[in-house]
Design a protein around this motif. Structure first.
Motif, mmCIF file in Angstrom:
data_model
loop_
_atom_site.group_PDB
_atom_site.id
_atom_site.type_symbol
_atom_site.label_atom_id
_atom_site.label_comp_id
_atom_site.label_asym_id
_atom_site.label_seq_id
_atom_site.Cartn_x
_atom_site.Cartn_y
_atom_site.Cartn_z
ATOM 1 N N LEU A 143 1.002 -1.315 0.054
ATOM 2 C CA LEU A 143 0.003 0.078 0.006
ATOM 3 C C LEU A 143 0.758 1.484 0.285
ATOM 4 O O LEU A 143 0.521 2.258 -0.591
ATOM 5 C CB LEU A 143 -0.815 -0.056 1.222
ATOM 6 N N ILE A 144 1.846 1.296 0.643
ATOM 7 C CA ILE A 144 2.702 2.430 0.848
ATOM 8 C C ILE A 144 3.246 2.708 -0.533
ATOM 9 O O ILE A 144 3.320 3.988 -0.992
ATOM 10 C CB ILE A 144 3.904 2.159 2.059
ATOM 11 N N ARG A 145 3.755 1.853 -1.217
ATOM 12 C CA ARG A 145 4.510 1.947 -2.251
ATOM 13 C C ARG A 145 3.532 2.171 -3.442
ATOM 14 O O ARG A 145 3.638 3.339 -4.249
ATOM 15 C CB ARG A 145 5.438 0.778 -2.800
ATOM 16 N N GLN A 161 -4.095 6.318 8.108
ATOM 17 C CA GLN A 161 -4.278 6.467 6.669
ATOM 18 C C GLN A 161 -4.330 5.093 5.786
ATOM 19 O O GLN A 161 -5.000 4.809 4.891
ATOM 20 C CB GLN A 161 -3.328 7.158 6.106
ATOM 21 N N LEU A 162 -3.452 4.029 6.162
ATOM 22 C CA LEU A 162 -3.315 2.716 5.693
ATOM 23 C C LEU A 162 -4.579 1.956 5.939
ATOM 24 O O LEU A 162 -4.760 1.160 5.103
ATOM 25 C CB LEU A 162 -2.078 2.378 6.306
ATOM 26 N N LEU A 216 10.659 4.126 -0.257
ATOM 27 C CA LEU A 216 9.671 3.537 0.650
ATOM 28 C C LEU A 216 9.517 1.975 0.827
ATOM 29 O O LEU A 216 9.974 1.259 0.130
ATOM 30 C CB LEU A 216 8.290 4.108 -0.340
ATOM 31 N N PRO A 217 8.925 1.829 1.981
ATOM 32 C CA PRO A 217 8.694 2.946 3.220
ATOM 33 C C PRO A 217 9.742 3.614 3.580
ATOM 34 O O PRO A 217 10.810 3.043 3.426
ATOM 35 C CB PRO A 217 7.987 2.108 4.010
ATOM 36 N N LEU A 218 9.440 4.790 3.964
ATOM 37 C CA LEU A 218 10.678 5.533 4.779
ATOM 38 C C LEU A 218 11.178 4.733 6.042
ATOM 39 O O LEU A 218 10.024 4.379 6.691
ATOM 40 C CB LEU A 218 10.139 6.925 5.055
#
Length: 371
Positions: A143-145, A161-162, A216-218
């Motif tokens: 999801l982040i990417r 948010q996720l 990402l993720p950071l």
């Protein structure tokens, strides 16, 4: 928000890990057990443990009634032992409060020890066909990417948010979709060097489009690299039995059997800090005298130090453990055994019996070399 379900499901149909043993059932106990074992542990490591555990304890009732020693022995080597203790407590609660069935609502499922939102959702989707979204490490990374989320992935705001994204993107067929996003994260969208050329989401992935797949993720928080040093005492009697202590239920090795631990003291009488491992774990006359004094005061044992193994290292999530094993023999067997048998936390075991117990990985390695 970039939709990903259709592409994921099409990819999973041809490339998913359909053969995994926990994907051959809808039994809530078997599914829940897999989810617990897979927390922070790789699939290939879990497979043999999962099979053995199910063979020995095939139901909620069997796990609830099993001796804790048996549960921890079956888990021994898998790590994160709080999962095993919580698993048994969860089984007991399922039997006592839910008539031996995994709860059919997420709110109720999350009351079980060791069961968080994502674990509860995964079981409900797979066992009861409910539309529940997961957010394990693999799903979170995808999801982040795919959405190019640049904020701290561990912050409360980002997690919220996720979860909102996960719920919005999860289709009615949540069971299959959840497996698909897990597999994509494990096989393609990996933590390091993601295989973007083989990814079904490449065309829509925002991180790929912006050249951020590797960034990402950071990672905004430094990894804790604390170090600890300890000696393990392998005390053997004249019959070759070894003395083990059962650790308290809390802590990283809670409930497991362990060799006694010894921390050398400096001139101030305080434990020596683990700043220079070679010096902290060095052999010497002072060390051997401290060990003899420790065994006499702690256990009433009259002992002789026979030798030390080479220094070894075991890596945990939050620290590194440097350790050496000290081989110790008893000088007064009969008196010592009578005293030691009265130590509530410890018992003498023959080599095979010791290895059959729930042991931390470093202790199992020490005893395996000696057997």
């Amino acid at each position: 928000m970039i939709p990903i379900a259709d592409s994921l499901l099409a990819w999973y149909a041809d490339n998913g890990r359909h053969e995994l043993p926990w994907r051959q059932t809808q039994d809530s106990y078997a599914l829940w057990l897999a989810e617990i074992m897979l927390q922070q542990t790789q699939v290939e490591s879990v497979k043999p443990y999962y099979t053995r555990f199910l063979q020995a304890l095939p139901s909620w009732e069997a796990l609830a009634r099993a001796p804790q020693d048996q549960v921890l022995a079956l888990w021994s080597g898998l790590g994160y032992y709080a999962r095993a203790r919580n698993a048994q407590r969860a089984a007991q609660k399922v039997c006592a409060d839910f008539a031996g069935q995994f709860p059919d609502t997420r709110e109720a499922a999350e009351t079980l020890p060791g069961v968080g939102r994502s674990t509860a959702a995964a079981v409900l989707a797979s066992a009861y066909d409910q539309q529940e979204a997961i957010l394990d490490a693999n799903a979170r990374r995808v999801l982040i990417r795919s959405q190019a989320i640049r904020s701290d992935p561990k912050s409360t705001r980002t997690l919220q948010q996720l979860w909102e994204l996960a719920e919005a993107l999860t289709p009615t067929a949540a069971h299959t979709y959840n497996q698909a996003i897990q597999d994509l994260g494990a096989m393609i969208c990996t933590p390091r060097h993601p295989r973007c050329d083989a990814c079904p989401l490449q065309r829509s992935c925002m991180a790929y489009a912006e050249g951020l797949s590797e960034q990402l993720p950071l990672s905004l928080r430094k990894r804790d690299t604390r170090e600890r040093c300890v000696f393990f005492l392998q005390i053997e009697d004249g019959d070759g039995r070894v003395f083990l202590e059962k650790r308290p239920d809390s802590g990283i090795w809670g409930g497991l059997w362990c060799l006694p631990q010894f921390h050398p003291q400096g001139l101030s009488g305080q434990p020596v800090p683990c700043t220079a491992q070679q010096n902290t774990l060095a052999d010497g006359v002072v060390l051997r005298e401290q060990v003899r004094h420790f065994c006499a005061m702690q256990y009433g044992l009259v002992v002789e130090v026979q030798g030390l193994m080479a220094m070894q290292k075991h890596v945990f999530t939050h620290f590194q453990l440097h350790f050496r094993c000290i081989h110790i023999g008893l000088q007064e067997d009969l008196q010592a055994i009578k005293v030691a048998d009265r130590v509530l936390s410890g018992r003498w075991f023959g080599p095979e019996a010791a290895l059959a117990k729930g042991l931390p990985t470093p202790i199992r390695k020490i005893l395996s070399r000696s057997s």
